[in-house]
Write a protein that holds these residues in place. Structure first.
Motif, mmCIF file in Angstrom:
data_model
loop_
_atom_site.group_PDB
_atom_site.id
_atom_site.type_symbol
_atom_site.label_atom_id
_atom_site.label_comp_id
_atom_site.label_asym_id
_atom_site.label_seq_id
_atom_site.Cartn_x
_atom_site.Cartn_y
_atom_site.Cartn_z
ATOM 1 N N PHE A 8 -5.115 -16.279 9.809
ATOM 2 C CA PHE A 8 -4.739 -15.733 11.120
ATOM 3 C C PHE A 8 -4.016 -16.772 11.967
ATOM 4 C CE2 PHE A 8 -7.954 -12.260 10.597
ATOM 5 C CZ PHE A 8 -7.112 -11.209 10.917
ATOM 6 N N ALA A 9 -4.264 -18.041 11.713
ATOM 7 C CA ALA A 9 -3.567 -19.094 12.451
ATOM 8 C C ALA A 9 -2.194 -19.386 11.866
ATOM 9 C CB ALA A 9 -4.413 -20.375 12.459
ATOM 10 N N ALA A 10 -2.027 -19.200 10.552
ATOM 11 C CA ALA A 10 -0.775 -19.592 9.880
ATOM 12 C C ALA A 10 0.260 -18.471 9.851
ATOM 13 C CB ALA A 10 -1.086 -20.059 8.459
ATOM 14 N N SER A 109 4.929 -9.869 17.885
ATOM 15 C CA SER A 109 4.144 -9.682 16.669
ATOM 16 C C SER A 109 3.310 -10.909 16.360
ATOM 17 C CB SER A 109 5.080 -9.366 15.491
ATOM 18 O OG SER A 109 5.964 -10.451 15.249
ATOM 19 N N ALA A 110 3.888 -12.094 16.569
ATOM 20 C CA ALA A 110 3.150 -13.323 16.295
ATOM 21 C C ALA A 110 1.964 -13.472 17.236
ATOM 22 C CB ALA A 110 4.087 -14.524 16.421
ATOM 23 N N VAL A 111 2.174 -13.219 18.516
ATOM 24 C CA VAL A 111 1.093 -13.372 19.491
ATOM 25 C C VAL A 111 0.009 -12.326 19.260
ATOM 26 C CG1 VAL A 111 0.524 -13.336 21.941
ATOM 27 C CG2 VAL A 111 2.637 -14.407 21.173
ATOM 28 N N LEU A 112 0.403 -11.087 18.928
ATOM 29 C CA LEU A 112 -0.593 -10.033 18.698
ATOM 30 C C LEU A 112 -1.460 -10.363 17.491
ATOM 31 C CD1 LEU A 112 -1.629 -7.268 19.617
ATOM 32 C CD2 LEU A 112 0.022 -6.206 18.079
ATOM 33 N N LEU A 113 -0.858 -10.835 16.404
ATOM 34 C CA LEU A 113 -1.646 -11.193 15.227
ATOM 35 C C LEU A 113 -2.514 -12.411 15.506
ATOM 36 C CD1 LEU A 113 -2.263 -10.474 12.313
ATOM 37 C CD2 LEU A 113 -0.416 -12.010 11.606
ATOM 38 N N ALA A 114 -1.980 -13.373 16.251
ATOM 39 C CA ALA A 114 -2.793 -14.538 16.607
ATOM 40 C C ALA A 114 -3.982 -14.129 17.474
ATOM 41 C CB ALA A 114 -1.934 -15.566 17.336
ATOM 42 N N TYR A 120 -11.251 -12.426 15.872
ATOM 43 C CA TYR A 120 -11.994 -12.504 14.603
ATOM 44 C C TYR A 120 -12.915 -13.721 14.611
ATOM 45 C CZ TYR A 120 -12.748 -12.811 9.524
ATOM 46 O OH TYR A 120 -13.309 -12.885 8.270
ATOM 47 N N GLY A 121 -12.375 -14.847 15.040
ATOM 48 C CA GLY A 121 -13.208 -16.039 15.108
ATOM 49 C C GLY A 121 -14.258 -15.954 16.191
ATOM 50 N N LEU A 122 -13.918 -15.342 17.326
ATOM 51 C CA LEU A 122 -14.851 -15.278 18.451
ATOM 52 C C LEU A 122 -16.113 -14.498 18.107
ATOM 53 C CD1 LEU A 122 -13.823 -14.714 22.135
ATOM 54 C CD2 LEU A 122 -15.761 -13.473 21.211
ATOM 55 N N VAL A 123 -15.970 -13.370 17.414
ATOM 56 C CA VAL A 123 -17.134 -12.531 17.144
ATOM 57 C C VAL A 123 -17.948 -13.028 15.954
ATOM 58 C CG1 VAL A 123 -16.020 -10.508 18.149
ATOM 59 C CG2 VAL A 123 -15.827 -10.919 15.694
#
Length: 975
Positions: A8-10, A109-114, A120-123
């Motif tokens: 998700f970061a890459a 698109s990049a910001v939405l996926l990030a 994902y990481g937060l939960v």
């Protein structure tokens, strides 16, 4: 899980390029990652439900015990399904929503996926410190998404409002996180909840955590930012403001409830604010005409409902809360996406302009009816199952006499009626045929455009029939809370999710809310509530705007009073604060200790009187340069003191600084009158003298008291062995700068960069860079190095020999011939030519020898800067361009980048920031060698210092020269 977090970061980094190649179809690729994460989450379901909780950990910052730990229990599993499942559908929806568009889509698109990755990481994170980091990441990314239409002022205001409100809550939450971590002795969420700390500090910390949760989930008084955020594209509203971001606060409440639901502030805060938010949002939704704003205020209302249920702190209420959480993510994201379809096809969302869409778009209308039915709690949807469970749980508490149970029950019943009312209003406004409105022409959208909302509506309906399975999923979380609140008997049997529980009281209450909601809708239509003025004279949004205006006005008032443009006023203010603050501290001390010696070295007897005399004479000087030179005497006196006190490294640095400073002052003084005029006379000399004496006495007293204030062995006694054992260097000063106190040095480097940029911005008119190295026409003779012909400049910039002119005298520097004859010094040119390269070699020697001998990056950079100063003085601005053909900004940026990378790279591999490593070995002929990676950091310092000197020379030297030769440029320069 960690692999997905890394992906998700890459992947967002590649999406802008992919969008530029294939356009909005790149969203298909973006949807693959959350879809894979969704499938993987389903695969992990058996392990989650069996109690074998998946856990992955990477020790990120061991020094403070911070880890990238991912733990998927039932609550994390549920939220992960929402984040990834709805996220994948929204990505597919974006392919059609942005069809035909390319501008800005790549970044979007990049910001939405990030953002999906951050959620994902937060939960899933089990580390409270990492959670607060990802919390703020979602705020920043949501700011970018809300402000997608950055050309519109409304979008910019909405984005800034959302950022300020959620970030303010996040800062308050950060204080609570620190308090909880300190009290618990760990940052692990699972460990904290397994053995929750207690006490007044913890109670306050929990309240601070709730402030962050309430601001993120738009609970009163922070609710106003969510309707404003509807300025964002509809996919953002569907994902961030229905399924993901606003769920972050709800998730935190649900996560902390098993451990802290019985703290004093918990239940009163969440139930009172949750009920009020539910009623306020539902009422305001009935006043809106925009379909998207109806849903926005409806979301505010539903978030209040979720806060009440998940914050109540009992087993059945928690079960209803997580079921509501799932159903809300499905039906509200479905409705937002449908509004996006209407808006994209018709360019309007006003219910006063829509008529007859129900017959023309039956599929879309059916999906909307199912979603609204789930929102209002109509059988057989999942929303009905969750609502009936909530009413049953609260009814049991209210019947047992629990005061907050009565408040929650009454609030939920009234709020549910309002939900049914604005749900009917949405359907009527979007799909009904209105007699006084012209029938709307409906162009059928692509089938793919409707696929996401149809799937979400189908899931809302299907999960209602599968309620026992959903109960199997969610009950393990609810079982972690008590059966009832203190003083209330537990129910006879644990409640479970089911589509049919028989003719129980909750069923009739639910049906009553639907009937009451229909009546409210009829009253609203008859009274035309949306046309009436506001009920209250002000709203929370008005308070927010008033606060911003107050800050602006107060800052303007303070600036007008204190930013007068008077340097004496600024310096005087600083000195007054110094005397008052330090004097108060000195007078408040009951015990003064002094340990004074007349002198420690005979050299002090020589240096100190000279420094005192120079200081007095500098005050009395009437010529500017004389005053500067006398001030430099005091600095050179410090060189003697450092050198005789066992600090040759400091002495070397001090003499270089004094020399460079003197050169800089000389460059500035060229443009000022030699003597100080009447306009420079001191105003209020007596007051200035008193203040000067006060500052001197204060600092003297501080120095005297400081000498005897130490009670323990100074920590500096440990620095020599530490510098060798940890930093692998014998020069304590240099090792401290690049290793032991590297963070301080990095801050100082940033100050140097800012100083250089500030000086350049004051002098350069249009372009910060220069073109001095791009000169032409310097021709060398074939008979000797440095021999030149006198040249003249043409219109094209090329210089040619004047007819009949003889060769000029030998020029020892490349640009020597460009200097005016009266300003040339052949002797100086010879000296510079002979010494310059040696000076640069010495600077490199100081750079690399400074780890064990006097020197280092700072001293080496100053020596190299002195070499550039010599070239400039001898050959003028053209010679400076030849000596340093690169731009000063590149040196500053490269040096700062090297320093930052030296801090960040160790963290990537799990070490402390600025952690140094040593490599050593033996080589033939050379023998034993040793290299410390902190030397690379020192190289960054070296480049920054050279860049600073070069920037000052080009600003105050070369550019001032150019403006002097071209008066029209000087007239354009800022005053």
């Amino acid at each position: 899980m960690l692999i997905f977090l890394g992906a998700f970061a890459a992947l967002p980094l590649l999406l802008p390029w992919l969008v530029s190649r294939i356009g909005p179809r790149a969203f298909y690729v973006a949807a693959v990652l959350p879809a894979l994460a969704f499938v993987y989450t389903i695969v992990l379901a058996p392990a989650v439900f069996s109690g074998d909780i998946p856990f992955e950990e990477y020790h990120w910052i061991p020094a403070i015990d911070v880890s990238l730990s991912m733990r998927m229990d039932v609550l994390g599993w549920l939220l992960t399904l929402v984040v990834t499942g709805v996220g994948a559908l929204v990505m597919l929806y974006c392919r059609w929503y942005f069809r035909g568009k390319t501008q800005g889509v790549g970044q979007f698109s990049a910001v939405l996926l990030a953002f999906a990755g951050a959620m994902y990481g937060l939960v899933l994170t089990d580390d409270l410190v990492v959670l607060i980091m990802l919390w703020e990441v979602t705020s920043v990314l949501s700011y970018l998404l809300i402000g997608y239409y950055h050309a519109r002022s409304a979008s910019r205001r909405a984005a800034l409002q959302a950022l300020l409100v959620t970030t303010l809550g996040g800062l308050v939450m950060l204080i609570g996180v620190v308090l909880v971590v300190v009290q618990a002795g760990t940052s692990s969420l699972s460990a904290i909840l397994a053995d929750p700390p207690t006490g007044t500090v913890v109670d306050i910390a929990v309240l601070l955590l709730l402030v962050g949760a309430l601001s993120k989930s738009a609970i009163f008084p922070f609710h106003f930012w969510l309707p404003g955020a509807m300025a964002a594209p509809t996919p953002v509203s569907a994902y961030l403001h229905a399924a993901a971001m606003v769920k972050a606060g709800i998730y935190l409440v649900a996560r902390l409830a098993p451990g802290f639901a019985e703290t004093p502030f918990w239940r009163p805060t969440l139930i009172a604010l949750g009920v009020f938010t539910m009623l306020l949002g539902g009422f305001q939704a009935l006043r809106e005409r925009d379909l998207k704003r109806i849903l926005a205020f409806g979301t505010v209302s539903q978030l209040g409902f979720l806060t009440v249920m998940l914050g109540y702190g009992t087993r059945d209420a928690a079960l209803a809360g997580v079921a509501l959480l799932l159903s809300h993510a499905l039906f509200k994201s479905c409705l937002f996406l449908i509004v996006g379809v209407i808006d994209r096809q018709l360019n309007t969302r006003d219910i006063g302009q829509l008529s007859g869409l129900g017959r023309q778009a039956p599929v879309m209308a059916t999906a909307s009816f199912i979603a609204i039915a789930s929102m209002a709690g109509v059988i057989p949807t999942l929303g009905f199952v969750a609502k009936e469970t909530a009413l049953t749980a609260l009814l049991h508490e209210a019947e047992a006499g629990a005061g907050w149970g009565v408040v929650a029950l009454v609030g939920v019943v009234l709020g549910s009626a309002l939900t049914a009312a604005y749900g009917i209003r949405f359907l009527w406004g979007a799909y009904w045929t209105k007699r006084d409105v012209k029938a709307t022409d409906w162009p059928d959208p692509p089938i793919g455009f409707l696929s996401a909302p149809v799937l979400l509506a189908a899931a809302s309906l299907a999960l209602g029939f599968l309620a026992p399975i959903v109960d199997h999923w969610l009950a393990p979380y609810a079982d972690g809370l008590p059966e009832a609140t203190p003083g209330v008997p537990a129910p006879e049997y644990p409640y479970h999710l089911a589509l049919w529980h028989g003719l129980e009281p909750a069923l009739f209450i639910s049906l009553g809310t639907l009937a009451l909601g229909a009546g409210v809708f009829w009253v609203v239509r008859k009274t035309q509530l949306h046309t009436r003025p506001r009920v209250l004279p002000f709203t929370a949004n008005d308070v927010y705007n008033l606060a911003l205006r107050s800050i602006d006005h107060s800052s303007e008032w303070v600036t007008a009073r204190f930013q007068r443009g008077s340097l004496p006023f600024y310096v005087g203010t600083i000195f007054i604060v110094l005397v008052v603050a330090e004097g108060t501290a000195l007078l408040a001390s009951r015990d003064w200790r002094a340990q004074l010696d007349a002198w420690q070295s005979p050299a002090q007897l020589l240096a100190a009187p000279l420094m005192i005399a120079a200081g007095i004479l500098a005050v009395r000087a009437r010529k500017r340069f004389t005053g500067v030179a006398l001030v430099s005497v005091t600095g050179l006196g410090l060189v003697v003191l450092f050198a005789t006190s066992g600090a040759p490294d400091l002495a070397l640095t001090q003499v270089l600084i004094e020399t460079v400073t003197l050169v800089v002052f000389a460059l500035v003084l060229r443009r000022l009158p030699a003597r100080m005029g009447e306009q420079n006379a001191s105003v209020a000399p007596i007051a200035r003298a008193v203040l000067g004496v006060g500052v001197g006495l204060t600092m003297a007293l501080v120095a005297i008291v400081a000498t005897g204030a130490r009670q323990d062995v100074p920590v500096s006694m440990e620095w020599p062995p530490l510098s060798y054992e940890i930093g692998h260097g014998r020069n304590v000063v240099n090792v401290a700068l690049v290793d032991l106190r590297g963070w301080d040095t990095m801050g100082e480097l940033s100050v140097l960069v800012l100083a250089a940029t500030g000086v350049a911005s004051l002098v350069f008119i249009t372009d910060r860079s220069d073109n001095l190295a791009r000169r032409s026409g310097t021709a060398r003779s074939r008979t000797g190095i440095g021999r030149r012909r006198p040249l003249i400049e043409t219109d094209s910039g090329v210089r040619a020999r004047r007819p009949g002119e003889a060769d000029a005298p030998r020029a020892w520097l490349i640009s020597g011939s460009k200097v005016q004859p009266e300003n040339r010094s052949i002797l100086l040119e010879i000296i510079v030519r002979v010494l310059f390269h040696s000076i640069m070699i010495v600077s490199l020697y100081l750079l690399f020898a400074g780890h064990n001998l006097p020197g280092g990056g700072f001293a080496g950079g100053l020596v190299a800067g002195m070499g550039l100063v010599m070239r400039y003085i001898a050959g003028g601005r053209w010679e400076l361009g030849a000596a340093a053909p690169t731009d000063a900004g590149r040196l500053l940026g490269a040096g700062m980048a090297i320093a930052v990378l030296c801090a960040l790279l160790p963290m990537v591999f799990g070490f402390a920031p600025l952690q140094s490593f040593t490599f050593e070995g033996d080589l033939p002929l050379i023998g034993h060698w040793e290299f410390v990676t902190s030397t690379i950091f020192d190289v960054g310092v070296y480049l920054v210092v050279i860049g600073l000197v070069l920037d000052v020379l080009r600003s105050l030297g070369a550019e001032v020269d150019r403006q002097s030769q071209h008066p029209e440029d000087a007239e354009m320069a800022p005053s």
